[in-house]
Motif scaffolding. Structure first.
Motif, short mmCIF file in Angstrom:
data_model
loop_
_atom_site.label_atom_id
_atom_site.label_comp_id
_atom_site.label_asym_id
_atom_site.label_seq_id
_atom_site.Cartn_x
_atom_site.Cartn_y
_atom_site.Cartn_z
N ARG A 198 -2.16 2.08 10.39
CA ARG A 198 -0.77 2.45 10.04
C ARG A 198 -0.38 3.59 10.96
NH1 ARG A 198 0.06 2.37 3.56
NH2 ARG A 198 2.23 2.20 4.22
N ARG A 234 -1.27 8.38 13.86
CA ARG A 234 -1.53 7.68 12.59
C ARG A 234 -0.70 8.30 11.48
NH1 ARG A 234 -7.67 8.05 13.55
NH2 ARG A 234 -7.82 6.73 15.36
N ASP A 235 -0.17 7.43 10.68
CA ASP A 235 0.70 7.90 9.59
C ASP A 235 0.47 6.98 8.38
OD1 ASP A 235 2.69 8.61 7.87
OD2 ASP A 235 4.31 8.58 9.37
N SER A 236 -0.03 7.59 7.34
CA SER A 236 -0.38 6.76 6.16
C SER A 236 0.85 6.16 5.48
CB SER A 236 -1.15 7.59 5.13
OG SER A 236 -0.35 8.67 4.71
N LYS A 237 2.04 6.64 5.83
CA LYS A 237 3.25 6.07 5.23
C LYS A 237 3.90 5.02 6.13
CE LYS A 237 3.91 9.49 1.97
NZ LYS A 237 2.74 9.34 1.10
N ASP A 253 2.64 4.56 -2.20
CA ASP A 253 2.22 5.50 -3.25
C ASP A 253 2.99 5.29 -4.55
OD1 ASP A 253 0.42 6.61 -1.58
OD2 ASP A 253 1.78 8.18 -0.84
N GLU A 295 0.82 -1.21 0.00
CA GLU A 295 0.00 0.00 0.00
C GLU A 295 0.85 1.25 0.00
OE1 GLU A 295 -3.48 -0.12 2.40
OE2 GLU A 295 -3.80 -2.25 2.09
#
Lengths: 920, 265
Positions: free
Chosen positions: B181, B195-198, A508, A506
């Motif tokens: 995440r 929270r960290d989308s990476k 980018d 997931e």
């Protein structure tokens, strides 16, 4: 050859019947000739490199695709996509379309709720502009789309149309039908897209085929017109103007018949053959006709003039045909199919033209030659003879300056040669104004380009490319290519795994899996069919597909060399890499073509040197004859360097063909000089007569050739235009060289032809037993005596008479000659000596340099070899060893004759004393 | 016609309960289809059973056949990818067996209504097999993480990044639509997250319900995959149970947790 010409002079109807019969046979095959442009014809045939690429194509599929190029502001607007989808449906229904690749079909590899989703980017049409933009942004991250089917910056996208391989020998489609269909479909999208067109190699080939057809109708009449004008201006004889056109016409029909029977298509290079036959085929005709008119001018009737023409030109035109034929044939030594076909067809066409010439010219002249002498060819007037004399005097006077001038010219030309660049790109040949080329430039500008190559990396070990370490090797190569900036798109199995990995993790952006474990996990979700273009089924072999827009062969060569160098120095020791693909094959064809053509030129020059060397019995003569033909080649290559004309399929042919043609004039010039030298004795007079005699035919043929070659400059293919311009340049330079270098070069030589040698062979025995030639080898005897001439005498003729100036000595070949002191009264001759074949006479007065003291009377029909003082002196200068032996022999012979004379005198005195004693 | 209707009614009466029983007792989990990765309940897979032979298995129907072939040693055939596919099919069958080990519906169910896709992390064992207090006090004393199970403790960070020190940035540690995440911190208010989308994390692939240990208490079985840079996309399984609504989830005792996938290389 003489006999053939004489035969058809005597049987013109049979000659014409043969011509018509051959034409009828050829006409039945012409229907089979087709215009066929194939990509393979420009490549080296049956070589290891091509075989390897075929294997790679079988394993990974074709590199080439057709593109439907689309440009519009809002690329993914719903109405546009709906229209495009309809077009794609139509495309898929076409029998030759295997599949299409676009945003409608390329999988958008991502996960949805943790599950892999490979639905295409446009599985659902976007409803809003934002959605469209998101899709575009995501698609631009995909290396299999970016720059290939989607421009990263501009509103440009493309549909890749993958074509079916035609099955069998008779495919249901061809380039023209494919181009027509695809153009119609692209046209249908015009209302929605600012720009829409289809482009690919079928379009390029169709454009080439179209142009060939157009040029056959436009250039052909132009070539005939050019030849007619040139012939009219120079010859002014209706039949002399028409005959070359007729022979060319028949030979073209026969050649096309040959092409039909041999299934050789009309392609870029073979398409020029008919025009070339009109131009080149006329040269022998002009020489024959000139000699015929020469005979008529000398007062011979048509029959006698024909005999004169046959005798004088038969051997020469055979020889010049052979050299020109070899010139054309040498082009066929190439391993490139198009050139090979050209060499075969052009040389066969030339041979057929020669056959037409030797049949038609004597036949037609026998029937109509007498009607055409209108005396308007005023070049043969007295003034011309004077001009020739003055020209030669001027040339001889300024020979040093002229030689220096030519040397400087050659030096300037040589310094231009290193500037020559190489370009063998089919697209370049279309010219800058071509619509197809403009489309390709647009693709090159906004996408990665139509050109491609593959880097095959292999280990020979199963599952190699399921390991990060080896995938990184692929990535390193791709990175290097990206850094160098010559390709906007490189794709490999590593890219696909990166996409898959990014989907599962997931992320980018695509990311290379970090460990072999990850790869193993990812492989569960990878269908080999999806990556069959990039990795073999056992994962031991991988391909990096590189798309680029490099058109220059030189740039490509340098780039590939650099890339190979990088690979050699950086690739893991366990891997092997090889660069292949369409670009590589094209490059290899370029190198083979250039190598082959330079080889052809070299072989041709060697053959010319050998032929002329054998013909004139001396290698030095061959080398000197090559000079006026080698010089134009140097000038041509120098000109190419300065004028930025590349070496390509057209220009590499120019030199070999032009030399083959140009050497004819040199041969004509040298053979005439040889003849004139034997007839006129003085080399100055011989040269004047040679220039005078050859001026018209050589200038006529050269002007006709130049005009003909210039016709090619009206073509629309760059290589053909350049071929025409360079051909004309070579012929023009050769013309100058023939009238400047050739006269100066040959004037210093004693030309002895093989025919002279052959005729002398009959008298070999006589000569070898002659005291003059004692201890000389046969070839030395020939070298010496061929500077002389043969004279026939009838019984009672005087070879020389008392009181004449002595300039010659004589070798009796046949018959009997008596030398006597002129008597008085009834006894008109006091015999001094009787000479039989092999004996030398007339030498005493010659070397004493006093007038003749005796008469030489022919007692029966005799043949005498006459050797002049000038000839002997020239031999002394050029061949001192032979001269020394000759003089030694002469001294011996003279002494022997002196002793014989003294003995004879003693005997006479003794007899007189005896008679006196008896009387007393 | 008069006899047909009673027969139809009788047939319905006999068959409907049996269908109901089947659906209640047999779990039908979703799988990732091989090659495509699609979410499916059944799939066909062609696997090598000898050097030159291949056989197609319809999973889950052919699970017993697949097991027989594995016992015969067929799992060793094929290349690296095919061998991994053998494992994948076997994993899916084993998972199915794990779910269906104890047939019959459990009488106590405190898990079905829980929204696992938006679950609080703190409701889960941070590291299965290790108590949170021990984990916080002395993580070294904890037994090593159980293979094949998610380990949230690996997202725990002792020091917060400088730019994230603001209290308001700290949020509840929870999944959002099946995805977590971020980083976990122990603060005065307990475990809190950024929270960290990476950042790395876990994605819940599926939640299945079954009584996996036969204690008559319904269990939830979560299948997850790690996400984030460097994550190995191997399937993790977390069986959870609780016997009241207020309890935290724990591992059901006495169940044999199936280990999936190949051993790490």
């Amino acid at each position: 050859m003489n006999r053939i010409l004489c035969y058809f002079s005597g049987h013109p109807v049979i000659g014409l019947a043969i011509i018509l019969l051959l034409t009828a046979i050829a006409s039945s095959q012409i229907g089979k000739v087709e215009v066929r442009i194939s990509a393979d014809e420009m490549l080296v045939q049956n070589n290891e490199e091509q075989e390897y690429y075929r294997q790679i194509q079988t394993l990974f599929g074709d590199e080439q695709v057709n593109l439907l190029y689309l440009e519009s502001e809002d690329l993914l607007a719903r109405d546009k996509l709906e229209a495009l989808r309809q077009t794609l449906d139509k495309l898929q229904k076409l029998p030759y379309v295997k599949k299409t690749e676009s945003l409608f079909s390329v999988p958008w590899v991502k996960t949805v709720d943790g599950y892999l989703d490979k639905k295409p980017y446009l599985a659902k049409l976007p409803k809003t502009t934002e959605e469209s933009q998101r899709i575009l942004n995501e698609a631009r991250k995909n290396p299999f789309l970016r720059n290939i089917l989607l421009s990263p910056q501009r509103d440009v996208m493309a549909i890749a149309i993958v074509m079916q391989k035609p099955d069998g020998d008779a495919p249901q489609w061809n380039d023209e039908s494919v181009t027509r269909d695809l153009n119609t479909l692209a046209e249908e999208l015009r209302p929605w897209y600012k720009t829409s067109f289809c482009i690919g190699f079928p379009q390029v080939r169709a454009e080439i085929a179209d142009r060939i057809r157009a040029e056959q109708t436009s250039l052909f009449p132009l070539a005939i017109a050019a030849l007619l004008i040139a012939l009219f201006l120079l010859l002014r004889q209706v039949i002399d103007i028409l005959l070359p056109i007729m022979t060319a016409g028949f030979s073209i029909v026969w050649t096309l018949g040959f092409m039909g029977a041999a299934d050789i298509p009309i392609n870029v290079v073979t398409s020029i053959i008919p025009i070339l036959l009109i131009i080149v085929g006329s040269t022998e005709d002009i020489h024959l006709l000139a000699e015929f008119r020469h005979g008529q001018k000398a007062g011979l009737d048509a029959t006698a003039a024909l005999k004169h023409m046959s005798r004088r030109m038969g051997g020469i035109i055979l020889l010049t045909f052979i050299t020109t034929y070899l010139g054309f044939l040498s082009v066929g030594l190439s391993r490139i199919e198009a050139l090979w076909q050209f060499g075969l067809v052009a040389s066969t066409g030339l041979a057929l033209n020669f056959i037409a010439t030797i049949i038609l010219i004597p036949s037609v002249l026998a029937l109509a030659g007498k009607w055409q002498l209108d005396g308007k060819a005023r070049i043969y007037g007295g003034k011309t003879r004077l001009l020739a004399k003055r020209y030669w005097e001027w040339l001889w006077r300024h020979r040093l300056s002229i030689i220096i001038f030519f040397l400087l010219w050659a030096l300037v030309a040589i310094s231009g040669i290193p500037h020559i660049h190489i370009n063998h790109n089919a697209i370049d040949s279309l010219g800058k104004d071509s619509e197809v080329r403009k489309k390709i430039e647009l693709v090159n500008e906004n996408l990665a380009g139509l050109e491609s190559l593959s880097i095959i990396v292999e280990s020979g070990i199963e599952d190699t490319f399921l390991k990060v370490r080896y995938l990184e090797e692929l990535d390193e190569i791709q990175k290097y290519i990206r850094e160098k900036g010559w390709s906007e798109s490189t794709t490999s199995f590593a890219d696909y795994l990166s996409l898959l990995n990014a989907a599962f993790q997931e992320l980018d952006e695509p990311l290379m899996p970090e460990s072999d474990d990850i790869i193993t996990e990812l492989m569960i979700f990878l269908n080999h069919k999806d990556v069959s273009a990039y990795v073999s089924e056992d994962f031991s072999r991988a391909r990096i597909l590189v798309r680029h827009s490099m058109e220059s062969s030189e740039q490509l060569q340098a780039t590939l060399k650099d890339l190979q160098n990088f690979i050699d120095h950086n690739l893991d020791a366990g891997l092997r890499a090889r660069i292949t693909g369409d670009s590589v094959l094209t490059l290899s064809a370029t190198n083979a073509m250039i190598r082959g053509q330079l080889q052809s030129i070299a072989i041709l020059l060697v053959i010319i040197v050998l032929i002329i060397g054998v013909l004139f019995t001396e290698l030095k003569v061959g080398l000197l004859a090559a000079l006026p033909n080698f010089f134009p080649v140097i000038v041509m290559f120098g000109f190419m360097g300065y004028a930025d004309i590349p070496l390509n399929i057209g220009t590499t042919m120019a030199a070999a063909i032009a030399i083959g043609i140009a050497v004819d004039d040199t041969l004509h010039f040298m053979l005439r000089y040889n003849r004139e030298l034997q007839a006129r004795k003085s080399h100055n007079i011989a040269m004047e007569y040679t220039i005078y005699g050859e001026a018209l035919p050589v200038v006529s043929t050269s002007v006709a050739l130049i005009a003909g070659f210039l016709v090619f400059t009206q073509a629309s293919f760059e290589p053909i235009i350049q071929f025409g311009a360079l051909g004309a340049l070579v012929i023009a330079t050769a013309l100058i060289a023939d009238f400047i270098i050739t006269p100066l070069a040959v004037s210093s030589l004693r030309l002895v032809t093989i025919w002279d040698v052959l005729s002398l062979r009959l008298r070999k025995k006589v000569l070898e037993k002659s005291p003059l030639f004692k201890n000389l080898k046969p070839w030395q005897i020939r070298q010496f005596i061929l500077s002389g001439r043969m004279v026939e005498y009838n019984k009672g003729d005087f070879v020389f008479r008392r009181g004449q100036v002595s300039t010659e000595l004589y070798v009796l070949l046949t018959g009997t000659v008596e030398v006597c002191l002129p008597g008085s009264g009834k006894k008109s001759c006091n015999l001094l000596e009787r000479f039989t074949p092999g004996d030398v006479f007339g030498d005493v007065a010659l070397f004493a340099n006093i007038p003749r003291k005796t008469d030489a009377v022919v007692k029966e029909h005799s043949t005498v070899l006459v050797l002049t003082r000038e000839g002997i002196e020239r031999t002394m200068r050029h061949r001192p060893l032979i001269s020394a032996r000759i003089f030694s022999n002469l001294t011996s012979d003279l002494s022997r004759r002196m002793i014989k004379l003294i003995s004879k005198q003693e005997m006479k005195n003794r007899n007189q004393n005896n008679d006196g004693g008896r009387k007393s | 016609m008069n006899r047909f209707i009673p027969c139809l009614v009788l047939y319905a009466l006999l068959t409907i309960p049996s269908l109901g029983f089947t659906s209640a007792s047999k779990a039908t989990p979703y799988f990732s289809a091989p090659y495509t990765g699609e979410k499916v309940q059944q799939y066909d897979i062609e696997l090598p059973i000898s050097r030159h032979e291949k056989e197609t298995f319809h999973i889950p129907n052919d699970c017993s056949k697949l097991n027989s072939r594995l016992l015969e040693g067929a799992g060793h055939w094929g290349n690296r990818v095919e061998r991994r596919l053998w494992m994948k099919a076997d994993d899916d069958c084993r998972y199915l067996n794990f779910l269906n080990k104890y047939s019959g519906k459990a009488s106590q169910d405190f898990v079905t209504d829980y929204d696992f896709y938006n679950a609080r992390i703190t409701d889960f064992p941070l590291r299965p097999g290790c108590d949170l207090n021990l984990l916080l006090r002395n993580p070294a004393a904890c037994p090593p993480p159980m293979p094949g199970m998610p380990n949230f403790s690996m997202f725990m960070s002792s020091s917060m990044p400088m730019h994230q020190t603001q209290e308001e940035n700290l949020k509840d540690c929870r999944f959002e639509n099946g995805l977590f995440r971020g980083f976990i911190y122990h603060t005065g208010m307990g475990l809190r997250c950024i929270r960290d989308s990476k950042a790395p994390g876990y994605r819940i692939l599926s939640v299945d319900f079954a009584d996996v240990n036969g204690d008559d208490c319904q269990d939830a079985i979560l299948r997850m995959v790690p996400v984030g840079r460097g994550a190995r996309p191997s399937l993790l399984i977390l069986p959870l149970t609780r016997c009241s609504d207020n309890e935290k989830f724990s591992l059901p005792s006495g169940s044999d947790y199936p280990r999936f996938g190949p051993a790490p290389e």
